[in-house]
Design a protein around this motif. Structure first.
Motif, PDB file in Angstrom:
ATOM      1  N   LYS A 170      14.099 -43.013 -12.493  1.00 13.20           N
ATOM      2  CA  LYS A 170      15.456 -42.492 -12.675  1.00 13.20           C
ATOM      3  C   LYS A 170      16.004 -41.832 -11.412  1.00 13.20           C
ATOM      4  N   ILE A 171      15.156 -41.676 -10.382  1.00 12.08           N
ATOM      5  CA  ILE A 171      15.539 -40.905  -9.206  1.00 12.08           C
ATOM      6  C   ILE A 171      16.272 -41.769  -8.181  1.00 12.08           C
ATOM      7  N   HIS A 172      17.385 -41.253  -7.692  1.00 11.65           N
ATOM      8  CA  HIS A 172      18.099 -41.852  -6.575  1.00 11.65           C
ATOM      9  C   HIS A 172      18.136 -40.803  -5.468  1.00 11.65           C
ATOM     10  N   ALA A 173      17.460 -41.083  -4.365  1.00  6.80           N
ATOM     11  CA  ALA A 173      17.331 -40.094  -3.298  1.00  6.80           C
ATOM     12  C   ALA A 173      17.624 -40.741  -1.951  1.00  6.80           C
ATOM     13  N   ALA A 174      18.145 -39.927  -1.036  1.00  6.06           N
ATOM     14  CA  ALA A 174      18.457 -40.405   0.310  1.00  6.06           C
ATOM     15  C   ALA A 174      17.306 -40.070   1.258  1.00  6.06           C
TER      16      ALA A 174
ATOM     17  N   THR B 156      11.217 -31.649   9.841  1.00  2.31           N
ATOM     18  CA  THR B 156      10.526 -31.193  11.038  1.00  2.31           C
ATOM     19  C   THR B 156       9.566 -30.059  10.698  1.00  2.31           C
ATOM     20  N   LEU B 157       8.287 -30.279  10.986  1.00  5.32           N
ATOM     21  CA  LEU B 157       7.260 -29.255  10.805  1.00  5.32           C
ATOM     22  C   LEU B 157       7.038 -28.601  12.159  1.00  5.32           C
ATOM     23  N   ASP B 158       7.253 -27.286  12.234  1.00  5.63           N
ATOM     24  CA  ASP B 158       7.222 -26.623  13.537  1.00  5.63           C
ATOM     25  C   ASP B 158       6.417 -25.328  13.562  1.00  5.63           C
ATOM     26  N   ASN B 159       5.690 -25.040  12.463  1.00  2.00           N
ATOM     27  CA  ASN B 159       4.859 -23.841  12.496  1.00  2.00           C
ATOM     28  C   ASN B 159       3.617 -24.013  11.631  1.00  2.00           C
ATOM     29  N   ALA B 160       2.573 -23.290  12.000  1.00  2.00           N
ATOM     30  CA  ALA B 160       1.305 -23.298  11.268  1.00  2.00           C
ATOM     31  C   ALA B 160       1.072 -21.911  10.691  1.00  2.00           C
TER      32      ALA B 160
ATOM     33  N   LEU C 230       0.873 -26.792   7.761  1.00  2.00           N
ATOM     34  CA  LEU C 230       2.049 -26.933   8.609  1.00  2.00           C
ATOM     35  C   LEU C 230       3.281 -26.873   7.732  1.00  2.00           C
ATOM     36  N   ARG C 231       4.286 -26.151   8.215  1.00  2.00           N
ATOM     37  CA  ARG C 231       5.538 -26.017   7.472  1.00  2.00           C
ATOM     38  C   ARG C 231       6.706 -26.167   8.422  1.00  2.00           C
ATOM     39  N   GLY C 232       7.889 -26.292   7.839  1.00  2.00           N
ATOM     40  CA  GLY C 232       9.107 -26.350   8.633  1.00  2.00           C
ATOM     41  C   GLY C 232       9.895 -25.061   8.483  1.00  2.00           C
ATOM     42  N   GLY C 233      10.632 -24.718   9.517  1.00  2.00           N
ATOM     43  CA  GLY C 233      11.469 -23.531   9.440  1.00  2.00           C
ATOM     44  C   GLY C 233      12.582 -23.672   8.421  1.00  2.00           C
ATOM     45  N   GLU C 234      12.976 -24.908   8.160  1.00  2.00           N
ATOM     46  CA  GLU C 234      14.022 -25.189   7.179  1.00  2.00           C
ATOM     47  C   GLU C 234      13.578 -26.318   6.256  1.00  2.00           C
ATOM     48  N   VAL C 235      13.996 -26.245   4.998  1.00  2.00           N
ATOM     49  CA  VAL C 235      13.767 -27.335   4.050  1.00  2.00           C
ATOM     50  C   VAL C 235      15.041 -28.177   4.023  1.00  2.00           C
ATOM     51  N   PRO C 236      14.963 -29.444   4.397  1.00  2.00           N
ATOM     52  CA  PRO C 236      16.177 -30.280   4.382  1.00  2.00           C
ATOM     53  C   PRO C 236      16.791 -30.328   2.980  1.00  2.00           C
ATOM     54  N   THR C 237      18.111 -30.284   2.921  1.00  3.76           N
ATOM     55  CA  THR C 237      18.794 -30.316   1.625  1.00  3.76           C
ATOM     56  C   THR C 237      18.398 -31.541   0.787  1.00  3.76           C
ATOM     57  N   PRO C 238      18.313 -32.754   1.358  1.00  2.37           N
ATOM     58  CA  PRO C 238      17.904 -33.906   0.534  1.00  2.37           C
ATOM     59  C   PRO C 238      16.487 -33.765  -0.022  1.00  2.37           C
ATOM     60  N   MET C 239      15.629 -33.056   0.682  1.00  2.00           N
ATOM     61  CA  MET C 239      14.263 -32.831   0.203  1.00  2.00           C
ATOM     62  C   MET C 239      14.282 -31.924  -1.033  1.00  2.00           C
ATOM     63  N   GLU C 240      15.053 -30.869  -0.944  1.00  2.00           N
ATOM     64  CA  GLU C 240      15.204 -29.961  -2.084  1.00  2.00           C
ATOM     65  C   GLU C 240      15.827 -30.705  -3.263  1.00  2.00           C
ATOM     66  N   GLN C 241      16.813 -31.542  -3.000  1.00  2.00           N
ATOM     67  CA  GLN C 241      17.464 -32.299  -4.076  1.00  2.00           C
ATOM     68  C   GLN C 241      16.496 -33.275  -4.731  1.00  2.00           C
TER      69      GLN C 241
ATOM     70  N   ARG D 233       7.900 -23.539 -10.435  1.00  2.00           N
ATOM     71  CA  ARG D 233       9.291 -23.072 -10.441  1.00  2.00           C
ATOM     72  C   ARG D 233       9.890 -23.081  -9.041  1.00  2.00           C
ATOM     73  N   ASN D 234       9.024 -23.001  -8.027  1.00  2.00           N
ATOM     74  CA  ASN D 234       9.491 -22.925  -6.647  1.00  2.00           C
ATOM     75  C   ASN D 234       8.857 -24.023  -5.805  1.00  2.00           C
ATOM     76  N   PHE D 235       9.522 -24.348  -4.723  1.00  2.00           N
ATOM     77  CA  PHE D 235       9.086 -25.442  -3.860  1.00  2.00           C
ATOM     78  C   PHE D 235       8.838 -24.907  -2.456  1.00  2.00           C
ATOM     79  N   THR D 236       7.607 -25.031  -1.994  1.00  2.00           N
ATOM     80  CA  THR D 236       7.238 -24.622  -0.640  1.00  2.00           C
ATOM     81  C   THR D 236       6.582 -25.819   0.035  1.00  2.00           C
ATOM     82  N   PRO D 237       7.374 -26.737   0.583  1.00  2.00           N
ATOM     83  CA  PRO D 237       6.792 -27.959   1.139  1.00  2.00           C
ATOM     84  C   PRO D 237       5.907 -27.673   2.345  1.00  2.00           C
ATOM     85  N   HIS D 238       4.767 -28.359   2.388  1.00  2.00           N
ATOM     86  CA  HIS D 238       3.802 -28.139   3.465  1.00  2.00           C
ATOM     87  C   HIS D 238       2.820 -29.304   3.515  1.00  2.00           C
TER      88      HIS D 238
END
Length: 203
Positions: A93-97, A102-106, A118-129, A149-154
């Motif tokens: 059912k998922i339609h995603a772009a 960018t992962l820039d810190n450990a 490794l994580r990124g300083g920002e979570v891209p909006t499409p990733m969160e969506q 409940r929360n998303f911490t991509p790594h």
């Protein structure tokens, strides 16, 4: 559009209620899997960390197992077809772009064996969506039991023996994310098995 892979052996799927007890744990999760180029760059980042933290006692992960978990669907005594089918139906059912991440810190997460990640300083909006849409679809499919409940991509690179990494910048690794996958793994055994792959496409 999903690309379906071969299901696990029927013998594994039919363990529930069988006469032979099994101690296997079948892990199921949705994830982002890096392409070969990105995997090599992540491995290089891991080697750089290993060299700069020579005192860090850790169990380093084989690069073939690098991934970023989207949703964990639990550890199960048997991989029931209904569980897999429900997860696949939700993903269909998922339609995603596609997006760049960018992962820039450990750093480390707390735990009995603190993961070095490794994580990124920002979570891209499409990733969160993508995470939100898949979470909603899984909940509607009755698979909300393990959803966070929360998303911490790594991306986890290692599990240390008690020592935690101080947060530090790394040479950025930019990952062009173009698909997500459903993964099955028998805990402690073998490589990951991809049960389905869904390509992302701009609307």
């Amino acid at each position: 559009m999903p690309i379906r892979q071969t299901q696990p052996e029927t013998r594994q799927l039919d363990l529930l209620g069988g006469s032979i007890a099994s101690t296997e744990l079948h892990r199921l999760f949705f994830a982002l899997m890096p392409d070969d180029t990105t995997r090599a760059r992540l491995a290089a980042a891991a080697e750089a960390l290993r060299a700069s933290h020579s005192g860090l006692r850790a169990r380093w992960i084989n690069p073939s197992r690098y991934h970023a978990t989207l949703h964990f669907l639990g550890d199960h005594a048997a991989l029931r077809p209904t569980l897999v089918d429900g997860a696949i139906a939700a993903a269909d059912k998922i339609h995603a772009a596609p997006f760049a991440w960018t992962l820039d810190n450990a750093s480390s997460f707390r735990g009995r064996e603190p993961p070095c990640v490794l994580r990124g300083g920002e979570v891209p909006t499409p990733m969160e969506q993508l995470w939100q849409a898949l979470r909603h679809a899984l909940a509607l499919a009755g698979q909300a039991g393990h959803l966070e409940r929360n998303f911490t991509p790594h991306v986890t690179l290692a599990y240390s023996h008690g020592t935690m990494l101080e947060p530090a910048a790394i040479a950025p690794v930019t990952w062009q994310v173009t698909d997500f996958v459903l993964v099955h793994n028998v805990v402690g055994q073998g490589s990951y098995q991809i049960l389905g792959r869904w390509r992302m496409a701009d609307s």
